[in-house]
Design a protein around this motif. Structure first.
Motif, short mmCIF file in Angstrom:
data_model
loop_
_atom_site.label_atom_id
_atom_site.label_comp_id
_atom_site.label_asym_id
_atom_site.label_seq_id
_atom_site.Cartn_x
_atom_site.Cartn_y
_atom_site.Cartn_z
N PRO A 138 27.35 27.72 6.83
CA PRO A 138 27.66 26.77 5.76
C PRO A 138 28.16 25.43 6.28
O PRO A 138 27.96 24.40 5.63
CB PRO A 138 28.73 27.49 4.94
N GLU A 139 28.83 25.45 7.45
CA GLU A 139 29.37 24.22 8.03
C GLU A 139 29.03 24.15 9.51
O GLU A 139 28.85 25.17 10.18
CB GLU A 139 30.89 24.14 7.86
N LEU A 140 28.96 22.93 10.02
CA LEU A 140 28.72 22.71 11.43
C LEU A 140 29.67 21.61 11.89
O LEU A 140 29.94 20.65 11.14
CB LEU A 140 27.27 22.28 11.65
N VAL A 141 30.19 21.74 13.10
CA VAL A 141 31.07 20.73 13.68
C VAL A 141 30.31 19.94 14.73
O VAL A 141 29.67 20.52 15.62
CB VAL A 141 32.32 21.37 14.31
N PHE A 142 30.36 18.63 14.60
CA PHE A 142 29.87 17.72 15.63
C PHE A 142 31.05 17.28 16.46
O PHE A 142 32.06 16.82 15.92
CB PHE A 142 29.20 16.51 14.98
N SER A 143 30.96 17.43 17.79
CA SER A 143 32.06 17.07 18.67
C SER A 143 31.58 16.14 19.76
O SER A 143 30.57 16.41 20.42
CB SER A 143 32.67 18.33 19.31
N LEU A 144 32.30 15.06 19.95
CA LEU A 144 32.03 14.09 21.01
C LEU A 144 33.33 13.95 21.78
O LEU A 144 34.33 13.47 21.25
CB LEU A 144 31.63 12.76 20.37
N GLU A 145 33.36 14.41 23.05
CA GLU A 145 34.61 14.45 23.81
C GLU A 145 34.44 13.80 25.17
O GLU A 145 33.53 14.13 25.93
CB GLU A 145 35.07 15.89 23.98
N LYS A 146 35.35 12.89 25.48
CA LYS A 146 35.31 12.19 26.76
C LYS A 146 35.57 13.17 27.90
O LYS A 146 36.39 14.08 27.79
CB LYS A 146 36.34 11.06 26.78
N GLU A 147 34.90 12.95 29.02
CA GLU A 147 34.94 13.91 30.12
C GLU A 147 36.05 13.64 31.12
O GLU A 147 36.29 14.46 32.01
CB GLU A 147 33.57 13.94 30.81
N ALA A 148 36.73 12.51 31.04
CA ALA A 148 37.82 12.21 31.98
C ALA A 148 38.74 11.17 31.36
O ALA A 148 38.33 10.38 30.51
CB ALA A 148 37.25 11.70 33.30
N GLY A 149 40.02 11.19 31.82
CA GLY A 149 40.95 10.15 31.40
C GLY A 149 41.63 10.42 30.08
O GLY A 149 41.37 9.75 29.09
N GLY A 150 42.53 11.42 30.03
CA GLY A 150 43.21 11.76 28.80
C GLY A 150 42.29 12.50 27.85
O GLY A 150 41.28 13.08 28.25
N ILE A 151 42.61 12.46 26.55
CA ILE A 151 41.80 13.12 25.52
C ILE A 151 41.25 12.06 24.59
O ILE A 151 42.00 11.24 24.04
CB ILE A 151 42.64 14.14 24.73
N GLU A 152 39.95 12.05 24.43
CA GLU A 152 39.28 11.15 23.51
C GLU A 152 38.21 11.98 22.83
O GLU A 152 37.20 12.33 23.42
CB GLU A 152 38.64 9.99 24.27
N GLN A 153 38.46 12.36 21.56
CA GLN A 153 37.54 13.26 20.88
C GLN A 153 37.30 12.81 19.44
O GLN A 153 38.23 12.47 18.72
CB GLN A 153 38.07 14.69 20.88
N MET A 154 36.03 12.82 19.06
CA MET A 154 35.64 12.63 17.67
C MET A 154 34.99 13.92 17.21
O MET A 154 34.05 14.41 17.87
CB MET A 154 34.65 11.48 17.53
N TYR A 155 35.49 14.53 16.15
CA TYR A 155 34.80 15.70 15.62
C TYR A 155 34.69 15.58 14.11
O TYR A 155 35.56 15.03 13.43
CB TYR A 155 35.44 17.01 16.05
N CYS A 156 33.55 16.04 13.61
CA CYS A 156 33.22 15.89 12.20
C CYS A 156 32.77 17.23 11.64
O CYS A 156 32.00 17.95 12.29
CB CYS A 156 32.08 14.88 12.02
N VAL A 157 33.24 17.57 10.46
CA VAL A 157 32.85 18.80 9.79
C VAL A 157 31.76 18.47 8.79
O VAL A 157 31.98 17.75 7.81
CB VAL A 157 34.06 19.45 9.08
N LEU A 158 30.55 18.99 9.04
CA LEU A 158 29.38 18.72 8.20
C LEU A 158 29.05 19.98 7.40
O LEU A 158 29.18 21.09 7.91
CB LEU A 158 28.20 18.31 9.07
N ALA A 159 28.63 19.82 6.16
CA ALA A 159 28.41 20.97 5.28
C ALA A 159 27.06 20.88 4.59
O ALA A 159 26.50 19.79 4.42
CB ALA A 159 29.53 21.05 4.23
#
Length: 271
Positions: free
Chosen positions: A188-209
């Protein structure tokens, strides 16, 4: 941060006498899961992957970091159904020490996994070449407490989703100025995740339905240019507060893309 990255008996009472943290919000309220600013950040996760080349495997991981110890703070910014989480890189560029969450027990004694603290230089992690818990299984997660106070919650393993739209390949270029759309079946839902690979935490995630969703350019534009890991997965998440620690407990199932391979791409250049 990998959804611990990446991944994760009835709920037990905390062993140090503190009350268990409330279960918090599920994935449908992901943008409201964390406060706008926080310094103590923890993730505990289970991830099941079904891949045509690698077969089934289950990863479990826990990472707890006190960014306030070095004078930094994390921020959480909602944009519609998306949330942008940013935590600073440590001073001097070295790794940020991992705090001791105590022993973390996942699921019941019949099929239970135990994560133990390995020390400040690395997070707790386990991996096995099988599907430990099928979709629909309820997994308790209970921490005995140590530097991080004790807490307890439960998550449910989500179903397997099949993605029917194109997905970036490893090493591809991903534009921030355009919307990203995806269609899928099986969850019913899917998460899109975009996460930086180095240098602290930088993440965008979206819940799609609803089998079809779009990540807007207004959300993608919040992340700076760089090298990222891009993933699609079904998820069930609970957000907790334990003694000032903002904790995300997750059960994830990697979505399947073209060729029966999991929807995960490393070294994606976001520009």
């Amino acid at each position: 941060m990998p959804d611990a990255a990446s991944t994760p008996a009835p709920d037990a009472a905390p062993s140090n006498g503190q009350d268990a943290a409330p279960s918090g919000a599920g994935d449908g309220n992901a943008p409201a899961g964390f406060p706008a600013s926080f310094t103590k950040y923890g993730t505990v996760g289970v991830r099941w992957s079904h891949d045509a080349k690698q077969g089934d495997f289950t990863d479990m991981a826990a990472v707890f970091v006190d960014f306030g110890a070095s004078g930094g703070a994390c921020t959480s910014t909602p944009v519609g159904a998306c949330v942008h989480v940013r935590c600073p890189a440590p001073d001097g560029g070295g790794p940020t020490p991992n705090a001791d969450p105590g022993t973390i027990a996942i699921a019941s004694a019949a099929m239970q996994a135990i994560l133990t603290y390995p020390g400040p230089s690395v997070g707790d992690a386990m991996s096995t070449n099988t599907m430990l818990w099928p979709p629909g299984a309820s997994l308790s997660m209970t921490s005995s407490g140590a530097t991080v106070p004790a807490w307890s919650t439960a998550v449910t393993m989500p179903p397997l989703a099949t993605v029917t739209a194109s997905f970036p390949a490893s090493g591809a270029t991903f534009p921030r100025a355009s919307d990203f759309s995806v269609t899928w079946q099986g969850a019913p839902e899917l998460v899109f995740s975009l996460e930086k690979e180095a240098g602290g935490i930088e993440q965008m995630y979206c819940v799609l339905a609803g089998g079809q969703g779009t990540v807007p350019a207004s959300a993608l534009g919040l992340v700076p240019a760089g090298s990222y890991t891009v993933e699609l997965f079904a998820a069930n998440r609970q957000y907790l507060d334990a003694g000032g620690w903002s904790i995300r407990a997750t059960a994830d199932t990697d979505a399947v893309c073209a060729g029966g391979l999991r929807c995960s791409a490393n070294g994606v250049t976001v520009e």
